[in-house]
Design a protein around this motif. Structure first.
Motif, PDB file in Angstrom:
ATOM      1  N   ASN A 315       0.463  -0.948  -0.255  1.00 53.11           N
ATOM      2  CA  ASN A 315      -0.095   0.182   0.329  1.00 53.11           C
ATOM      3  C   ASN A 315       0.977   0.919   0.202  1.00 53.11           C
ATOM      4  OD1 ASN A 315      -3.095   0.010  -0.274  1.00 53.11           O
ATOM      5  ND2 ASN A 315      -2.543  -1.786   1.634  1.00 53.11           N
ATOM      6  N   ALA A 316       2.010   1.408   0.747  1.00 53.20           N
ATOM      7  CA  ALA A 316       3.358   2.579   0.397  1.00 53.20           C
ATOM      8  C   ALA A 316       3.331   3.062  -0.881  1.00 53.20           C
ATOM      9  CB  ALA A 316       3.955   2.220   1.965  1.00 53.20           C
ATOM     10  N   CYS A 319       1.094   3.924  -3.319  1.00 57.43           N
ATOM     11  CA  CYS A 319       0.900   5.566  -2.825  1.00 57.43           C
ATOM     12  C   CYS A 319       1.634   5.897  -3.443  1.00 57.43           C
ATOM     13  CB  CYS A 319       0.731   5.689  -1.017  1.00 57.43           C
ATOM     14  SG  CYS A 319      -1.428   5.794  -0.438  1.00 57.43           S
ATOM     15  N   ARG A 320       2.674   5.618  -3.300  1.00 56.71           N
ATOM     16  CA  ARG A 320       3.947   6.423  -3.392  1.00 56.71           C
ATOM     17  C   ARG A 320       4.484   6.898  -5.333  1.00 56.71           C
ATOM     18  NH1 ARG A 320       6.761   4.221   0.237  1.00 56.71           N
ATOM     19  NH2 ARG A 320       7.978   2.381  -1.441  1.00 56.71           N
ATOM     20  N   ASP A 323       1.334   9.576  -6.276  1.00 57.30           N
ATOM     21  CA  ASP A 323       1.358  10.490  -6.150  1.00 57.30           C
ATOM     22  C   ASP A 323       3.078  10.993  -6.837  1.00 57.30           C
ATOM     23  OD1 ASP A 323      -0.381  11.092  -3.953  1.00 57.30           O
ATOM     24  OD2 ASP A 323       1.478  11.659  -2.433  1.00 57.30           O
ATOM     25  N   VAL A 343      -0.385   5.840  10.005  1.00 52.54           N
ATOM     26  CA  VAL A 343      -0.828   6.384   8.807  1.00 52.54           C
ATOM     27  C   VAL A 343       0.047   7.783   8.630  1.00 52.54           C
ATOM     28  CG1 VAL A 343      -2.864   5.400   8.779  1.00 52.54           C
ATOM     29  CG2 VAL A 343      -2.669   8.194   8.870  1.00 52.54           C
ATOM     30  N   ASP A 346       3.336   5.875   8.037  1.00 46.53           N
ATOM     31  CA  ASP A 346       3.313   5.152   6.947  1.00 46.53           C
ATOM     32  C   ASP A 346       3.223   5.706   5.708  1.00 46.53           C
ATOM     33  OD1 ASP A 346       3.640   3.317   7.943  1.00 46.53           O
ATOM     34  OD2 ASP A 346       0.977   2.572   8.207  1.00 46.53           O
ATOM     35  N   TYR A 347       2.456   6.630   5.283  1.00 46.11           N
ATOM     36  CA  TYR A 347       2.346   7.405   4.042  1.00 46.11           C
ATOM     37  C   TYR A 347       3.364   8.885   3.862  1.00 46.11           C
ATOM     38  CZ  TYR A 347      -1.645   3.991   3.538  1.00 46.11           C
ATOM     39  OH  TYR A 347      -1.528   2.544   3.015  1.00 46.11           O
ATOM     40  N   SER A 350       4.077   9.847   0.327  1.00 43.50           N
ATOM     41  CA  SER A 350       3.091  10.453  -0.340  1.00 43.50           C
ATOM     42  C   SER A 350       1.771  11.051   0.397  1.00 43.50           C
ATOM     43  CB  SER A 350       1.917   9.182  -1.063  1.00 43.50           C
ATOM     44  OG  SER A 350       2.050   7.733   0.486  1.00 43.50           O
ATOM     45  N   CYS A 353      -2.224  10.384  -1.585  1.00 40.53           N
ATOM     46  CA  CYS A 353      -2.511   9.664  -1.140  1.00 40.53           C
ATOM     47  C   CYS A 353      -3.116   9.190   0.313  1.00 40.53           C
ATOM     48  CB  CYS A 353      -2.093   8.317  -1.687  1.00 40.53           C
ATOM     49  SG  CYS A 353      -2.404   6.740  -1.850  1.00 40.53           S
ATOM     50  N   ARG A 354      -2.460  10.252   0.845  1.00 39.72           N
ATOM     51  CA  ARG A 354      -3.112   9.892   2.373  1.00 39.72           C
ATOM     52  C   ARG A 354      -3.663  11.067   2.840  1.00 39.72           C
ATOM     53  NH1 ARG A 354       1.704  11.650   6.202  1.00 39.72           N
ATOM     54  NH2 ARG A 354       1.470  14.104   5.030  1.00 39.72           N
TER      55      ARG A 354
END
Length: 494
Positions: A315-316, A319-320, A323, A343, A346-347, A350, A353-354
């Motif tokens: 997921n991370a 999301c990167r 972005d 989060v 974790d994000y 990004s 996305c977060r």
């Protein structure tokens, strides 16, 4: 590591069965991580419209609850000050109950292969609840002593914990369990030990009597088979919610090229399509995932929502990639297990996305301080576990709610609690909401679903601008008890 998916359903669970005692490593860890992927069913309770009539008119800020004034603070205050059941007046009424204390067991996969934070939340929530209760005088003059056990995330370890707590520690009940492989469930049920408020990660809470998951269950739970003769059901309220709230009509589902991930992605796709979505299904290699290609496909498709059947690492990275490619979606939907402060970090790489993260659940937002029960939870966590301020989560809140549920069941027995009395409370027809913390739930068996059901959910969105600029989860519905939909239920074999 964490997983992202819609919230689990009350009578459904998408996890695969695991052999007792099997400890995973390497790719096998991911197979076990997929056990955390709840069923597509959202968090919905199956209730008639009449069940919510009174709640729809409750004044703003009021705390709904089955037993008025029985939070961790007021329950203790009410019982400790009455003079009922103090000291020698309390009988040793059942296993684990003495004149001065009640022994309760908590089993957690704290040192599991997937990391200490994945399963620990409910235990901390329960510990905070009972410490607050004991500091206010306990329950009918008794303190609650929690006996914890770490099963290491293995079936053998779970069986060892269960036997130790039942056979050696002689606990009265279990509470707020969160384990990777509940291999000891049949032994707990066979000994008629109430297990209250556990997280239904596997299928045990939809099979065995004496086990009461935090979301309730309408399945027969006769021990013979899971659900209704091996069939469970997923409902579609999560997808209906986003369709109506955001006007979404398209969604992307991302999965690994691995059987369990693909199977869960198929369930996501089926639920989305049942709600009329156009679905883009993307598969990436587990060892060498090409998330840049996924980002390009999502952009070309114009997908409005993003769901996945992957772990936190995936997921991370996804999301990167989104972005970096400048791809945005209206919502990246995660589940209650990922509804946490983590989060923020974790994000971190990004933020776009977060800020598209939405979480759905059957419980209140742990940051929503307008509710007194949430304020009680947060105050207790700050007092007893100040080092977990950056780890608060919905699972911790649900662990607290499980402890509240067991406490109210014990309180219903007066000064002479018994397992039979506690289970009579758990099995009653009246639905229970842990003083507004969870959607009303019960364990009254129902026939297999044959048509649409009324299903409700809570929803929150991460916003970097919330909390004085620190970022946080912001509730997105006026009330989870009125955020309800008439939706189909789709059968599946776990």
């Amino acid at each position: 590591m964490q997983l992202s998916s819609p919230s689990r359903g009350r009578a459904a669970d998408a996890s695969a069965r695991r052999r007792p005692g099997r400890v995973a490593s390497g790719p096998q860890v991911f197979l076990l991580l997929l056990a955390l992927l709840p069923a597509v069913a959202g968090c919905g309770t199956r209730l008639p419209d009449s069940a919510f009539t009174a709640r729809a008119t409750r004044p703003a800020g009021a705390t709904p609850g089955a037993t008025a004034g029985a939070t961790a603070g007021t329950t203790a205050g009410a019982t400790a000050g009455t003079g009922e059941g103090h000291g020698s007046a309390n009988p040793a009424s059942d296993t684990g109950v003495s004149a001065t204390e009640i022994r309760i067991g908590v089993v957690t996969s704290l040192t599991s292969p997937v990391g200490s934070e994945v399963f620990s939340g409910p235990r901390y929530g329960a510990q905070a609840f009972f410490q607050a209760l004991d500091d206010r005088g306990g329950l009918h003059g008794r303190t609650v002593r929690l006996v914890t056990c770490d099963d290491g995330g293995s079936g053998v370890g779970n069986q060892d914990c269960v036997h130790r707590l039942i056979d050696q520690e002689h606990v009265f009940a279990f509470v707020s369990g969160s384990v990777l492989d509940y291999a000891g469930a049949s032994y707990v049920s066979g000994k008629a030990v109430p297990d209250v408020g556990g997280q239904p990660i596997g299928t045990a809470y939809d099979r065995w009597p004496h086990l009461y998951g935090i979301y309730g269950s309408a399945a027969p739970r006769d021990g013979r088979s899971v659900g209704w003769n091996g069939t469970l059901y997923q409902s579609t309220e999560v997808f209906r919610f986003f369709k109506q709230r955001l006007g979404a009509g398209s969604a992307a589902v991302v999965a690994y090229n691995q059987a369990d991930s693909a199977r869960y992605a198929g369930q996501l796709k089926a639920g989305l399509e049942a709600e009329g979505y156009r679905v883009l299904l993307q598969t990436v290699d587990f060892a060498l995932p090409n998330f840049q290609a996924v980002a390009a496909a999502v952009h070309a498709d114009g997908s409005q929502l993003l769901f996945d059947a992957m772990d936190g690492r995936g997921n991370a990275a996804l999301c990167r990639a989104l972005d970096e490619a400048g791809v945005t979606v209206a919502a990246k939907v995660t589940n209650v297990q990922n509804w946490s402060e983590s989060v923020r970090d974790d994000y971190r790489s990004s933020p776009g996305c977060r800020n598209a993260l939405w979480a759905t659940s059957s419980s209140l937002d742990y940051e929503d301080g307008q509710y007194p029960a949430v304020r009680d939870f947060r105050a207790a966590m700050a007092r007893y576990f100040p080092d977990r301020a950056d780890k608060l989560s919905a699972w911790e809140l649900e662990g607290w709610a499980g402890a509240q549920w067991l406490t109210d069941a014990l309180d219903s027995c007066g000064a002479a609690p018994t397992r039979v009395c506690v289970e009579a409370f758990m099995n009653r027809a009246e639905r229970y909401d842990a003083h507004g913390l969870i959607l009303p739930a019960s364990f009254v068996p129902q026939p297999p679903p044959t048509g649409p059901v009324r299903a409700c959910l809570n929803a929150a969105r991460w916003q970097d601008s919330a909390g004085g600029g620190q970022g946080g989860w912001v509730t997105q519905v006026p009330s989870m008890t009125t955020n309800c939909f008439d939706v189909p239920q789709l059968p599946y074999k776990p």
